[in-house]
Design a protein around this motif. Structure first.
Motif, PDB file in Angstrom:
ATOM      1  N   LEU A   3      -1.051   4.210  11.769  1.00  0.00           N
ATOM      2  CA  LEU A   3      -1.271   5.076  10.618  1.00  0.00           C
ATOM      3  C   LEU A   3      -2.745   5.402  10.378  1.00  0.00           C
ATOM      4  O   LEU A   3      -3.053   6.346   9.645  1.00  0.00           O
ATOM      5  CB  LEU A   3      -0.677   4.439   9.362  1.00  0.00           C
ATOM      6  N   GLU A   4      -3.633   4.660  10.967  1.00  0.00           N
ATOM      7  CA  GLU A   4      -5.062   4.905  10.762  1.00  0.00           C
ATOM      8  C   GLU A   4      -5.422   6.322  11.189  1.00  0.00           C
ATOM      9  O   GLU A   4      -5.232   6.723  12.346  1.00  0.00           O
ATOM     10  CB  GLU A   4      -5.890   3.895  11.565  1.00  0.00           C
ATOM     11  N   ASN A   5      -5.928   7.113  10.235  1.00  0.00           N
ATOM     12  CA  ASN A   5      -6.338   8.507  10.429  1.00  0.00           C
ATOM     13  C   ASN A   5      -5.185   9.460  10.753  1.00  0.00           C
ATOM     14  O   ASN A   5      -5.430  10.617  11.109  1.00  0.00           O
ATOM     15  CB  ASN A   5      -7.409   8.621  11.522  1.00  0.00           C
ATOM     16  N   ALA A   6      -3.948   8.998  10.641  1.00  0.00           N
ATOM     17  CA  ALA A   6      -2.803   9.869  10.903  1.00  0.00           C
ATOM     18  C   ALA A   6      -2.626  10.877   9.773  1.00  0.00           C
ATOM     19  O   ALA A   6      -2.664  10.511   8.595  1.00  0.00           O
ATOM     20  CB  ALA A   6      -1.538   9.040  11.065  1.00  0.00           C
ATOM     21  N   VAL A   7      -2.439  12.137  10.133  1.00  0.00           N
ATOM     22  CA  VAL A   7      -2.191  13.188   9.144  1.00  0.00           C
ATOM     23  C   VAL A   7      -0.688  13.235   8.862  1.00  0.00           C
ATOM     24  O   VAL A   7       0.111  13.549   9.753  1.00  0.00           O
ATOM     25  CB  VAL A   7      -2.678  14.561   9.643  1.00  0.00           C
ATOM     26  N   ILE A   8      -0.318  12.903   7.624  1.00  0.00           N
ATOM     27  CA  ILE A   8       1.085  12.839   7.233  1.00  0.00           C
ATOM     28  C   ILE A   8       1.346  13.854   6.124  1.00  0.00           C
ATOM     29  O   ILE A   8       0.793  13.741   5.029  1.00  0.00           O
ATOM     30  CB  ILE A   8       1.481  11.433   6.727  1.00  0.00           C
ATOM     31  N   GLY A  29      -4.431   3.696   5.732  1.00  0.00           N
ATOM     32  CA  GLY A  29      -5.328   4.476   6.576  1.00  0.00           C
ATOM     33  C   GLY A  29      -4.889   5.888   6.878  1.00  0.00           C
ATOM     34  O   GLY A  29      -5.626   6.639   7.529  1.00  0.00           O
ATOM     35  N   ALA A  30      -3.703   6.270   6.424  1.00  0.00           N
ATOM     36  CA  ALA A  30      -3.216   7.622   6.683  1.00  0.00           C
ATOM     37  C   ALA A  30      -3.969   8.649   5.839  1.00  0.00           C
ATOM     38  O   ALA A  30      -4.581   8.310   4.815  1.00  0.00           O
ATOM     39  CB  ALA A  30      -1.726   7.719   6.407  1.00  0.00           C
ATOM     40  N   ASN A 143       2.856  11.982  19.367  1.00  0.00           N
ATOM     41  CA  ASN A 143       4.070  11.165  19.279  1.00  0.00           C
ATOM     42  C   ASN A 143       4.335  10.869  17.811  1.00  0.00           C
ATOM     43  O   ASN A 143       4.060   9.783  17.312  1.00  0.00           O
ATOM     44  CB  ASN A 143       3.907   9.874  20.074  1.00  0.00           C
ATOM     45  N   GLY A 144       4.850  11.868  17.116  1.00  0.00           N
ATOM     46  CA  GLY A 144       4.951  11.809  15.670  1.00  0.00           C
ATOM     47  C   GLY A 144       6.279  11.318  15.150  1.00  0.00           C
ATOM     48  O   GLY A 144       7.208  10.999  15.894  1.00  0.00           O
ATOM     49  N   VAL A 145       6.357  11.288  13.810  1.00  0.00           N
ATOM     50  CA  VAL A 145       7.534  10.761  13.112  1.00  0.00           C
ATOM     51  C   VAL A 145       7.902  11.695  11.959  1.00  0.00           C
ATOM     52  O   VAL A 145       7.026  12.163  11.225  1.00  0.00           O
ATOM     53  CB  VAL A 145       7.256   9.345  12.556  1.00  0.00           C
ATOM     54  N   ILE A 146       9.200  11.948  11.811  1.00  0.00           N
ATOM     55  CA  ILE A 146       9.727  12.664  10.654  1.00  0.00           C
ATOM     56  C   ILE A 146      10.608  11.703   9.870  1.00  0.00           C
ATOM     57  O   ILE A 146      11.521  11.088  10.440  1.00  0.00           O
ATOM     58  CB  ILE A 146      10.547  13.900  11.070  1.00  0.00           C
ATOM     59  N   ALA A 228       8.369   3.443  -0.646  1.00  0.00           N
ATOM     60  CA  ALA A 228       7.185   3.699   0.187  1.00  0.00           C
ATOM     61  C   ALA A 228       7.034   2.658   1.295  1.00  0.00           C
ATOM     62  O   ALA A 228       6.673   2.989   2.427  1.00  0.00           O
ATOM     63  CB  ALA A 228       5.931   3.715  -0.695  1.00  0.00           C
ATOM     64  N   LYS A 229       7.315   1.403   0.987  1.00  0.00           N
ATOM     65  CA  LYS A 229       7.217   0.345   1.997  1.00  0.00           C
ATOM     66  C   LYS A 229       8.232   0.557   3.113  1.00  0.00           C
ATOM     67  O   LYS A 229       7.952   0.266   4.290  1.00  0.00           O
ATOM     68  CB  LYS A 229       7.445  -1.017   1.346  1.00  0.00           C
ATOM     69  N   THR A 230       9.415   1.053   2.771  1.00  0.00           N
ATOM     70  CA  THR A 230      10.434   1.318   3.784  1.00  0.00           C
ATOM     71  C   THR A 230      10.016   2.479   4.680  1.00  0.00           C
ATOM     72  O   THR A 230      10.210   2.445   5.899  1.00  0.00           O
ATOM     73  CB  THR A 230      11.784   1.620   3.115  1.00  0.00           C
ATOM     74  N   VAL A 231       9.427   3.497   4.080  1.00  0.00           N
ATOM     75  CA  VAL A 231       8.913   4.624   4.855  1.00  0.00           C
ATOM     76  C   VAL A 231       7.818   4.153   5.811  1.00  0.00           C
ATOM     77  O   VAL A 231       7.793   4.533   6.992  1.00  0.00           O
ATOM     78  CB  VAL A 231       8.391   5.730   3.919  1.00  0.00           C
ATOM     79  N   ALA A 232       6.930   3.299   5.322  1.00  0.00           N
ATOM     80  CA  ALA A 232       5.865   2.766   6.165  1.00  0.00           C
ATOM     81  C   ALA A 232       6.432   1.956   7.327  1.00  0.00           C
ATOM     82  O   ALA A 232       5.916   2.010   8.454  1.00  0.00           O
ATOM     83  CB  ALA A 232       4.913   1.904   5.336  1.00  0.00           C
ATOM     84  N   PHE A 233       7.503   1.207   7.072  1.00  0.00           N
ATOM     85  CA  PHE A 233       8.171   0.445   8.131  1.00  0.00           C
ATOM     86  C   PHE A 233       8.678   1.369   9.239  1.00  0.00           C
ATOM     87  O   PHE A 233       8.538   1.068  10.437  1.00  0.00           O
ATOM     88  CB  PHE A 233       9.323  -0.361   7.544  1.00  0.00           C
ATOM     89  N   ILE A 234       9.254   2.509   8.851  1.00  0.00           N
ATOM     90  CA  ILE A 234       9.751   3.459   9.844  1.00  0.00           C
ATOM     91  C   ILE A 234       8.614   3.987  10.698  1.00  0.00           C
ATOM     92  O   ILE A 234       8.735   4.084  11.929  1.00  0.00           O
ATOM     93  CB  ILE A 234      10.498   4.612   9.143  1.00  0.00           C
ATOM     94  N   PHE A 235       7.502   4.321  10.068  1.00  0.00           N
ATOM     95  CA  PHE A 235       6.353   4.789  10.839  1.00  0.00           C
ATOM     96  C   PHE A 235       5.850   3.704  11.792  1.00  0.00           C
ATOM     97  O   PHE A 235       5.480   3.986  12.933  1.00  0.00           O
ATOM     98  CB  PHE A 235       5.212   5.209   9.903  1.00  0.00           C
ATOM     99  N   ASP A 236       5.857   2.461  11.336  1.00  0.00           N
ATOM    100  CA  ASP A 236       5.272   1.365  12.100  1.00  0.00           C
ATOM    101  C   ASP A 236       6.145   0.913  13.261  1.00  0.00           C
ATOM    102  O   ASP A 236       5.630   0.520  14.316  1.00  0.00           O
ATOM    103  CB  ASP A 236       5.008   0.180  11.168  1.00  0.00           C
ATOM    104  N   ASN A 237       7.476   0.960  13.091  1.00  0.00           N
ATOM    105  CA  ASN A 237       8.383   0.412  14.100  1.00  0.00           C
ATOM    106  C   ASN A 237       8.850   1.518  15.050  1.00  0.00           C
ATOM    107  O   ASN A 237       9.669   2.355  14.698  1.00  0.00           O
ATOM    108  CB  ASN A 237       9.586  -0.247  13.421  1.00  0.00           C
ATOM    109  N   ASP A 238       8.349   1.495  16.264  1.00  0.00           N
ATOM    110  CA  ASP A 238       8.591   2.566  17.219  1.00  0.00           C
ATOM    111  C   ASP A 238      10.004   2.574  17.807  1.00  0.00           C
ATOM    112  O   ASP A 238      10.329   3.453  18.616  1.00  0.00           O
ATOM    113  CB  ASP A 238       7.572   2.497  18.370  1.00  0.00           C
TER     114      ASP A 238
END
Length: 253
Positions: A3-8, A29-30, A143-146, A228-238
């Motif tokens: 997420l560091e510097n990721a444009v979301i 960091g997003a 390699n993004g996420v929706i 928000a924490k669940t959304v962050a989990f989705i971004f973090d877990n590939d």
């Protein structure tokens, strides 16, 4: 995904769950790109994030309008750089029974305008923004996420024909896109919140709120930060892809 510097991009990002997600992801960091139709509220939200040390920008758009969506995603790429993710959060309510009748006489029906307004924002808006974001991330080699925000109401809920249908559609889009877009390095998942502490629930009468809370096994409403924490989990877990995660305190409609 880092997420560091990721444009979301976050639709409906100027308030409520959208703003909460922007704060949470920004602290990780997003760089949130808030999309909303309310320019004044958008400015207020961006200033709040910037004051918290988060690199955020606001973009005015109507997610239900194809030209507006095309333009706003071009503006985000131009102003902030390549897009790394999208949270399809924008939504509205126009609740009402399909048919309200008494003693065999129909008093009121759910209007087509109320049906169409909810479908336009809550389903068509997800389609338009998801399509634009996917195209942008593929073109930029990201390699993004929706992440789509559905609802437990997708299973059906009294007085919400329009909302339930839209949120069921969002869940179906999540599975479909997860299968289609993985070959391009993109992941898609969804969160289905239950009853969450929002401006709407805060304005409810105490007795109504107590009744609402009593139906939740954990005996409380969810906090926006828990979504928000669940959304962050989705971004973090590939390895999360094509799935809808329910965050509802054990409630099933």
């Amino acid at each position: 995904m880092q997420l560091e510097n990721a444009v979301i991009a976050i639709t409906g990002g100027a308030r409520g769950l959208g703003l909460s997600m922007a704060h949470h992801l920004g602290k990780l960091g997003a760089r949130p790109a808030l999309i909303d139709f309310d320019n004044d509220q958008l400015d207020k939200a961006v200033n709040e994030l910037v004051d918290a040390g988060i690199d955020a920008r606001g973009f005015v758009a109507n997610v239900a309008d194809e030209a507006s969506v095309t333009e706003v995603f071009a503006d985000i790429r131009q102003g902030m750089g390549p897009l790394d993710g999208l949270i399809n959060n924008a939504g509205i309510l126009r609740d009402g029974l399909l048919v309200k009748a008494r003693d065999g006489k129909v008093e009121k029906m759910l209007g087509l305008d109320a049906w169409q307004a909810v479908i336009d924002v809550n389903l068509t808006g997800v389609f338009l923004c998801g399509r634009a974001a996917a195209a942008a991330m593929i073109e930029d080699g990201r390699n993004g996420v929706i992440v789509n925000i559905s609802s437990i109401s997708r299973a059906g809920n009294m007085g919400q024909s329009n909302y339930a249908a839209a949120k069921a559609g969002v869940a179906a889009l999540t599975v479909t896109w997860g299968r289609e877009l993985a070959r391009h390095g993109l992941r898609v998942a969804a969160v289905a919140p239950g009853f969450i502490e929002t401006e709407m629930t805060a304005s409810m009468r105490e007795d109504m709120l107590d009744k609402l809370t009593a139906g939740v096994p954990v005996r409380r409403l969810g906090a926006p930060d828990e979504i928000a924490k669940t959304v962050a989990f989705i971004f973090d877990n590939d390895y999360v892809n094509g799935r809808v995660i329910e965050v509802d305190g054990g409630l099933r409609l």
